[in-house]
Each structure stands twice: as C-alpha cells, then as structure tokens.
Scaffold this motif. Sequence first.
Motif, PDB file in Angstrom:
ATOM      1  N   THR A 178      17.445 -21.660 -27.741  1.00 51.14           N
ATOM      2  CA  THR A 178      17.447 -20.234 -28.044  1.00 51.14           C
ATOM      3  C   THR A 178      16.778 -19.437 -26.927  1.00 51.14           C
ATOM      4  O   THR A 178      17.271 -18.370 -26.533  1.00 51.14           O
ATOM      5  CB  THR A 178      16.728 -19.975 -29.372  1.00 51.14           C
ATOM      6  N   TYR A 179      15.667 -19.944 -26.409  1.00 56.75           N
ATOM      7  CA  TYR A 179      14.921 -19.207 -25.386  1.00 56.75           C
ATOM      8  C   TYR A 179      15.110 -19.804 -23.993  1.00 56.75           C
ATOM      9  O   TYR A 179      14.250 -19.647 -23.126  1.00 56.75           O
ATOM     10  CB  TYR A 179      13.436 -19.174 -25.739  1.00 56.75           C
ATOM     11  N   TRP A 180      16.220 -20.503 -23.773  1.00 58.18           N
ATOM     12  CA  TRP A 180      16.500 -21.056 -22.440  1.00 58.18           C
ATOM     13  C   TRP A 180      16.532 -19.928 -21.414  1.00 58.18           C
ATOM     14  O   TRP A 180      17.088 -18.862 -21.700  1.00 58.18           O
ATOM     15  CB  TRP A 180      17.855 -21.764 -22.499  1.00 58.18           C
ATOM     16  N   PRO A 181      15.946 -20.055 -20.218  1.00 53.01           N
ATOM     17  CA  PRO A 181      15.321 -21.262 -19.652  1.00 53.01           C
ATOM     18  C   PRO A 181      13.841 -21.416 -19.958  1.00 53.01           C
ATOM     19  O   PRO A 181      13.149 -22.165 -19.271  1.00 53.01           O
ATOM     20  CB  PRO A 181      15.527 -21.045 -18.154  1.00 53.01           C
ATOM     21  N   HIS A 306      27.525 -19.686 -17.371  1.00 56.94           N
ATOM     22  CA  HIS A 306      28.296 -20.644 -18.154  1.00 56.94           C
ATOM     23  C   HIS A 306      28.152 -22.059 -17.616  1.00 56.94           C
ATOM     24  O   HIS A 306      28.070 -23.038 -18.376  1.00 56.94           O
ATOM     25  CB  HIS A 306      29.775 -20.226 -18.150  1.00 56.94           C
ATOM     26  N   TRP A 307      28.064 -22.229 -16.293  1.00 56.59           N
ATOM     27  CA  TRP A 307      27.950 -23.559 -15.707  1.00 56.59           C
ATOM     28  C   TRP A 307      26.518 -24.070 -15.701  1.00 56.59           C
ATOM     29  O   TRP A 307      26.292 -25.293 -15.650  1.00 56.59           O
ATOM     30  CB  TRP A 307      28.501 -23.541 -14.277  1.00 56.59           C
ATOM     31  N   GLN A 308      25.559 -23.194 -15.741  1.00 57.67           N
ATOM     32  CA  GLN A 308      24.166 -23.630 -15.766  1.00 57.67           C
ATOM     33  C   GLN A 308      23.655 -23.883 -17.174  1.00 57.67           C
ATOM     34  O   GLN A 308      22.692 -24.625 -17.361  1.00 57.67           O
ATOM     35  CB  GLN A 308      23.266 -22.571 -15.102  1.00 57.67           C
ATOM     36  N   MET A 309      24.300 -23.285 -18.148  1.00 57.89           N
ATOM     37  CA  MET A 309      23.821 -23.373 -19.521  1.00 57.89           C
ATOM     38  C   MET A 309      24.009 -24.780 -20.080  1.00 57.89           C
ATOM     39  O   MET A 309      25.094 -25.348 -20.013  1.00 57.89           O
ATOM     40  CB  MET A 309      24.591 -22.377 -20.392  1.00 57.89           C
ATOM     41  N   ASN A 315      22.651 -22.587 -32.217  1.00 58.53           N
ATOM     42  CA  ASN A 315      22.093 -21.285 -31.832  1.00 58.53           C
ATOM     43  C   ASN A 315      22.451 -20.953 -30.383  1.00 58.53           C
ATOM     44  O   ASN A 315      22.117 -21.717 -29.472  1.00 58.53           O
ATOM     45  CB  ASN A 315      20.573 -21.298 -31.988  1.00 58.53           C
ATOM     46  N   PRO A 316      23.103 -19.815 -30.147  1.00 59.68           N
ATOM     47  CA  PRO A 316      23.391 -19.419 -28.754  1.00 59.68           C
ATOM     48  C   PRO A 316      22.110 -18.973 -28.067  1.00 59.68           C
ATOM     49  O   PRO A 316      21.244 -18.349 -28.685  1.00 59.68           O
ATOM     50  CB  PRO A 316      24.372 -18.253 -28.918  1.00 59.68           C
ATOM     51  N   PHE A 322      21.954 -11.596 -24.109  1.00 56.17           N
ATOM     52  CA  PHE A 322      21.582 -10.460 -23.275  1.00 56.17           C
ATOM     53  C   PHE A 322      22.702 -10.107 -22.304  1.00 56.17           C
ATOM     54  O   PHE A 322      23.062  -8.926 -22.156  1.00 56.17           O
ATOM     55  CB  PHE A 322      20.305 -10.768 -22.493  1.00 56.17           C
ATOM     56  N   TYR A 323      23.246 -11.107 -21.614  1.00 58.56           N
ATOM     57  CA  TYR A 323      24.325 -10.832 -20.666  1.00 58.56           C
ATOM     58  C   TYR A 323      25.553 -10.270 -21.382  1.00 58.56           C
ATOM     59  O   TYR A 323      26.269  -9.426 -20.839  1.00 58.56           O
ATOM     60  CB  TYR A 323      24.692 -12.101 -19.897  1.00 58.56           C
ATOM     61  N   ARG A 324      25.807 -10.745 -22.588  1.00 52.31           N
ATOM     62  CA  ARG A 324      26.919 -10.198 -23.368  1.00 52.31           C
ATOM     63  C   ARG A 324      26.708  -8.722 -23.664  1.00 52.31           C
ATOM     64  O   ARG A 324      27.609  -7.888 -23.441  1.00 52.31           O
ATOM     65  CB  ARG A 324      27.070 -10.991 -24.668  1.00 52.31           C
TER      66      ARG A 324
END
Length: 431
Positions: A178-181, A306-309, A315-316, A322-324
């Motif tokens: 949820t709080y990545w990174p 998307h590639w780093q996630m 849970n997104p 935020f980016y959305r």
Amino acid sequence: MRILQIFGFFIILWQYRADCLYMDTFIATKLEEDVMTRGCKNLEDTTPLLRLKKYLFCTYDNTVRPNHQKASINVTLKLMPKMMEYIGHKEILTLHSWMSFSWTDTHLTWTPNNFDGVTYIHVKSDELWVPDLCVHNSSDMSNDVLKMPTTDCLVFNTGSVICVPAVKYMSKCDSDYTYWPYDQQTCHVVLGSWSYWKEEVDFHFDGNGINMDSYKNNTLYDLKFVDAVKHIKKYECCPNNTFPKMDYSFMLIRHYGIKHKTIITPAIALILLTLTVLWLDSRSVERTAVASVNLICHLFCLYDLHWQMPYNGINPPNIMLFYRDSLALATFALILTTLLRKLQNMSTDMPNWISSSTMFVINNRAGRFLILKDEKSKITGDSIVIEDSSDLSKSGRKESWRYFAAIVEWLSFFCVFLIYVIILITLLPTG
C-alpha cells in the motif's frame, strides 16, 4: 560283496556327519570370537571414547523418544539469523540461520569416572533422537524440511544434548504494498513439531528466543525482529492434546533511497507542473504547450511505474493512486486550457447568472486584485464601469467573457491545489 558295499556307505555317511559337526563348531566359535572382539559387550578397549560410544549406543534407537511415555521432553530453542532473502512477487521469506536446540536424553547418561573423566562427546545428529521441528507456514513442505539438518551435537554425561545446525526456513508472508516504496512487510516464521504433541515434546524459548548479533542486512530490506510468542493450539483430530507453536515475528523495512529519487521526486515535479499550467494565462501559447508536456510526462511516469511496481495483491499502492489522480488533474488542466481559450473569444451575450456572478467577484477587492489586469477597465469607488456599458459592443462582450474566464482560472487553480493537498494527506504513509 553286497555287505562290503553297505558297510562302505555307512562309513561315508559317518564321515560326512563328522565334517558337518566340525563346521558348525568352527562357525559358532568364530561368531563368539567376533562378538568378543568387535561386539557391543566388549568394554576392554584402550580408548575411553570408543568404550563410551559402545556403552551408550549399543542398544540405542534414535527413533524412540528418550523419556518415559508420560513424561514430556523440554526442548529449548534460540534462533540466530545470518541472512535473509525476500521474493516479493511470490511472498516468500527465506531465512538462513543457525538454530540452537537443547534437551535432555535420559538414555545418554554415564559416570565420567568409569571412562577416564570424559564428560562430553561429539555425536552426529543422525545418530541421536532429535525433535522434528518444522515451519508450519512454510512454502516448501518437502520431507527435507521436516528433519534437522545433519550436524555435530554435544552430548554431556548428564544426558544434556546441544545441537546448532544451519537451517533454512522458508515462510509464506502476506505482502502489503500500500505504501510502496515506503512499505514495511510483516512476516511470521511459525515453528512446531510435526508429529509430537505438547505432552510428548514441549518447546521453550531460550531467553527472548533470538540472537541478531551475527545478522548481515539485506541490500533491499532491513530485517527487524519484533517478538517471539509461544501459542498453544488444539485441533479437531486430537481434542485431548495440545500443540505448541513458536511464532517469530519480523518486520521487513525497504531501503527506499533509489525509489525515492526515481518515483517520489518526479511525482513532486508533476504536482508543480500541473499547478504551473493553471497559473499561466489561458490566452498564452505557453500554457497550452506546458499542459501538453505535463500530460505526456504523466503518461511516461505511469508507464515506468508499471514496470517498477512489484506484484501487490489486493490493495493497490498509494503511489499508483496518486499518479492516477494526478493524471486526471493534468487532463483536466489541458481540457480547461482549450475551453478557456475558446471562451475568451466569444462575442455572444452572457447569461444573466454568469454576468451577475462575474460582477459580484469583480466588485470585491480580492476579485479586483486577482482578475482585473486590463487597463480599459475603470474602477470607480467600489463598483466597476466598463466602456460603452449602455450598449455593449462586440469588444465589450469579449472583455466580460475574459473576466469570467479569469475567475474560472483562479478557481480551478485553488481547487486543484486543494485536491493535491487532500491526496497527499490521504495517501502519505502513516506511522
């Protein structure tokens, strides 16, 4: 002649029986000598350790629990982690560690004076009865994880046994990104016997159950020990018996330095870029160009994210949300810029409610300070007089639409700024 043949037959038969009797006597003698020289009962060897091992393990069975059937064996544990690996998309924690086991085996006691004062010996764990400790929440339930790895154990004359094998515990974690990174993963390593219940084998912690002095930190996560708790559980299969579970809790704290620079810093830059778009005059070409660049930057950042996630399960991550939301605001800024440019070139009459609202804002000091920039407008007292007010010309109508567009510009700027504040308060990590 016939009598001689019969007599010879009996002589041959007697000789054969004598030979068989001799062979039986010879084999029995050799077996007796072998037992006397190499068997378990021969205690006349000159080496005290060899005599002691023959004394202890002559009739020892490592498949039999040492204590009496109704007496429980107390096993003391201490985990000494060395390093760890965490596979995020598989949610698997692999802990490379030493594990200290100690218990008392009543079958392995002796009097040191009878063996030249020997008080302890080294014995392979394969030769001893050992507790079948395994990880109950493991991702790998093969037979190899249900037994202690082979190691040298110390056996003392009191029956105390100490083994410190190198172990690899693999446990299944419930990851939360949820709080990545800035995520912190909580993982549990639940240890317990596979075949014995508490009334047969009981486990206890040595002190707090862990020693982190020799641990080497992972380059991606910090491993922090939380606590170790002993749970006693019952199962439907055995309602009269209890099963102890040793629950080690760890917290994995991500090193976010690189991610902070590649994910968070661009996010802050996009916030400022979106607000800059709304700050600029909608009539300027620069605003349209900056709004277009802002939208493209949002799309590129989302694609890179998307590639780093990591795989995040249910849970997104908040950073994705935020980016959305920021992409939605950037799209709104671009569309608003286009509409305001069109609005300021309109020459039609304004609806009464728009005209009255515009005049209300302009007649206030704050409105005049923020909106009035045209030298053609003349302020008299607390009211505004627009040239040719009796009969609005085409240019006068355009000026009125420009005032309205300016009001919309400032309202949109403050609204977007407020939305960003709410988004940051909502999505920032807590704790």
